[in-house]
Scaffold this motif. Sequence first.
Motif, PDB file in Angstrom:
ATOM      1  N   TRP A 195       0.847  -1.205   0.000  1.00  0.00           N
ATOM      2  CA  TRP A 195       0.000   0.000   0.000  1.00  0.00           C
ATOM      3  C   TRP A 195       0.877   1.248   0.000  1.00  0.00           C
ATOM      4  O   TRP A 195       0.555   2.241  -0.672  1.00  0.00           O
ATOM      5  CB  TRP A 195      -0.939   0.018   1.205  1.00  0.00           C
ATOM      6  N   ASP A 220      -0.860   4.854  -0.889  1.00  0.00           N
ATOM      7  CA  ASP A 220      -2.105   4.883  -0.116  1.00  0.00           C
ATOM      8  C   ASP A 220      -1.699   4.717   1.353  1.00  0.00           C
ATOM      9  O   ASP A 220      -1.753   3.626   1.917  1.00  0.00           O
ATOM     10  CB  ASP A 220      -3.053   3.767  -0.568  1.00  0.00           C
ATOM     11  N   LYS A 266      -4.168   3.262   4.109  1.00  0.00           N
ATOM     12  CA  LYS A 266      -4.274   1.808   4.116  1.00  0.00           C
ATOM     13  C   LYS A 266      -2.978   1.171   4.600  1.00  0.00           C
ATOM     14  O   LYS A 266      -2.995   0.134   5.255  1.00  0.00           O
ATOM     15  CB  LYS A 266      -4.673   1.279   2.747  1.00  0.00           C
TER      16      LYS A 266
END
Length: 181
Positions: free
Chosen positions: A172, A177, A180
């Motif tokens: 992730w 991201d 996450k």
Amino acid sequence: AWHKLTDYDKAIADYDKAIDLNPEFTNAYYNRGLAWHKLTDYDKAIADYDKAIDLNPEFTNAYYNRGLAWHKLTDYDKAIADYDKAVVLNPEFTNAYYNRGLAYYYRGKYENAIADYDKAILLKSDYKEAFLGRGLVWYYKNDFAKAIADYDKAIEIDDNYIIAYNNRGLAWHKLTDYDKA
């Protein structure tokens, strides 16, 4: 058996005696090899697996365990050759596919590794280590979405699989991201 009690020195002494009494006793060589393996004396383990294979060229587990010993010595080509023989003798040998996949991974042969992890998963659909291993390959191939999918599956199988959570977080992160991750 002594090897199940973890007193490997006593086990080796008993296997030595069995071999003295019957030098053609294949299982004594194999089991002594397992004891040497547990004691991390991989060279002696390999020598005993060699003898077991000489006495019984169809001894699937001797090839497999010799492959594990070669793997510990980081001779991945010899490990792969032994795993090859194990899966020829037993095409359903799930752990041999998994470990060969791992050896291919260490050799940088990612497509071969994926194929072996695929086969291991086909044979055992809840093989969390195979999903983790395949996820690692996808990660190193920069296919983070596929890596995450495999880590997800490993976590679905074992929701306490710490390394899968860690690796999924790394994937992730590569996709930026961070929430996450």
